[in-house]
Write an enzyme that holds these catalytic residues in place. Sequence first.
Site, PDB file in Angstrom:
ATOM      1  N   LYS A  63      66.357  17.039 -43.216  1.00  0.00           N
ATOM      2  CA  LYS A  63      67.375  16.985 -42.155  1.00  0.00           C
ATOM      3  C   LYS A  63      68.195  18.270 -42.185  1.00  0.00           C
ATOM      4  O   LYS A  63      68.569  18.742 -43.275  1.00  0.00           O
ATOM      5  CB  LYS A  63      68.267  15.762 -42.386  1.00  0.00           C
ATOM      6  CG  LYS A  63      69.284  15.491 -41.291  1.00  0.00           C
ATOM      7  CD  LYS A  63      70.084  14.227 -41.605  1.00  0.00           C
ATOM      8  CE  LYS A  63      71.049  13.843 -40.495  1.00  0.00           C
ATOM      9  NZ  LYS A  63      71.797  12.600 -40.816  1.00  0.00           N
ATOM     10  N   SER A 138      71.736   9.379 -37.054  1.00  0.00           N
ATOM     11  CA  SER A 138      71.623  10.779 -36.725  1.00  0.00           C
ATOM     12  C   SER A 138      70.382  11.465 -37.319  1.00  0.00           C
ATOM     13  O   SER A 138      70.021  12.542 -36.864  1.00  0.00           O
ATOM     14  CB  SER A 138      72.871  11.513 -37.207  1.00  0.00           C
ATOM     15  OG  SER A 138      73.001  11.422 -38.612  1.00  0.00           O
ATOM     16  N   SER A 162      72.766   6.298 -40.654  1.00  0.00           N
ATOM     17  CA  SER A 162      71.907   7.366 -40.134  1.00  0.00           C
ATOM     18  C   SER A 162      70.540   7.530 -40.782  1.00  0.00           C
ATOM     19  O   SER A 162      69.729   8.309 -40.293  1.00  0.00           O
ATOM     20  CB  SER A 162      72.644   8.695 -40.204  1.00  0.00           C
ATOM     21  OG  SER A 162      73.472   8.805 -39.089  1.00  0.00           O
TER      22      SER A 162
HETATM   23  N1  GLN Z   1      76.330   6.648 -35.890  1.00  0.00           N
HETATM   24  C1  GLN Z   1      77.332   6.691 -36.900  1.00  0.00           C
HETATM   25  C2  GLN Z   1      78.318   7.786 -36.595  1.00  0.00           C
HETATM   26  O1  GLN Z   1      78.174   8.411 -35.607  1.00  0.00           O
HETATM   27  C3  GLN Z   1      76.719   6.902 -38.275  1.00  0.00           C
HETATM   28  C4  GLN Z   1      76.170   8.249 -38.414  1.00  0.00           C
HETATM   29  C5  GLN Z   1      75.744   8.579 -39.821  1.00  0.00           C
HETATM   30  O2  GLN Z   1      75.429   7.706 -40.625  1.00  0.00           O
HETATM   31  N2  GLN Z   1      75.763   9.867 -40.109  1.00  0.00           N
HETATM   32  O3  GLN Z   1      79.245   8.023 -37.296  1.00  0.00           O
END
Ligand code: GLN
Length: 467
Positions: A63, A138, A162
Amino acid sequence: MTEPALPTARIARALAAADRNADLNVFLALDAPGATAAAHALTRRLERGDHVGPLVGVPIAVKDNLVVEGMKTTAGSRILANFQSKFTATAVRRLVSAGAVVIGKTNLDEFGMGSSTERSAYGPTMNPWNPRYVPGGSSGGSAAAVAAGIVPIALGSDTGGSIRQPAAYCGVVGLKPTWGRVSRYGLIAYASSLDTVGPIARTVRDAARALAAMAGDDPADMTASREPAPDFTRSLDDGVAGLRVGVLDGWLDGDVTPGVRGAVRGTANQLASAGADVRSVTLPDVDAALAAYYVIAPAEASSNLARYDGVRYGHRTSAAVTSLADLYARSRGEGFGPEVIRRILLGTFALSAGYYDAYYGRAQALRAELTGAFLAALLDVDVLLGPTTPGPAPLLGELQDPVTMALLDKFTISASLAGLPAIHVPTGLERGLPIGVQLIGRPFAEATLLQVARTVEIHSGFERAAS
Ligand code: GLN
């Protein structure tokens, strides 16, 4: 018996698969020359008879919020469009020491803020099962890289879901380790009290192998746990006889599709037939957890993202500026996308004098209460079983409003707030798209979590056939 393919051949195949799937916009950068050179070096070592490591020649994708020396790291943001790190994140370095080869950096929602990979400054990633759908986020690029068959293992980060949520939408395994289990050195921070690094993989076994390589103390990250990391693959095939599984029935009442409800109930039945003691468990409301998360995560983000000021590194405006404050404002205004700006504003507001107790203080109290409830429930059962997402992947473009997007994470947030390990295991399809279940375990009990996940994987008979 055929010999396992040599690293050179395996890496060439992975790079070819990445090229074939270029339309999915999985990678922000591919390092064909570097990966090929690393594969040649490994092949030579194998031919010499050297012992290399348990992941020798395994192609991996990373990532793009984890730094890798010699490659750009954008975190999906324009503000880091040209940022190159001088070192490699500990998690990546450990996989490479075990013999893995990094083929490229994957797309993500800017700084990890999003649930669909549509909030990347570099365009959305498409779901390999059907390109009209999002891959989740994400870590959408990493989940898509595995689902498309490009790599068997990819690294993600999970702050509120995410790793697990994109794994769910892409029909692959996603493991969020206990907070502190894997070093965060070299991870671009979003919300430090929630951020974790973990694997997205084709199989539970590959997730266990990756975790085994990465876990453990790290002098470069004082929040990395000293808890000894066992060989997570050893107990994988021990089954579930005698283990106690708590089903989060309350989580199935609301907005959950029939497919997901069926996946959780079906898995509970299969675990019971496999010898587990399955019972129902009631835990606090997920909506309260979501509300607490959306105060705590933006608050920490507003502090972590203050470092991107156009002075030390990252984008600097080329406009003529009148003051230092003007330089900051213009550089940040040009570099950050709308979701990131929204989070910084929200976080700054929640932390401001006069509001701190009303918002941040209350959110922290809720977090403590929720953590206590989970730990109490996990005294009576070994793992909890529930949904990962309310349903299969949404269509690209469907998630315009931030609240609708936030609701996709309502089942993953709790384990993040409580710092617990949790894993998504795919079990089937609904409307032609993957669905599955989430297992949540005790702190540092990833071995048990993976053992139950392996049993679920065997009984589900789910075919990983995206590509
Ligand atoms: N969708 C959640 C956020 O926007 C979690 C994202 C994540 O785990 N990085 O904060």
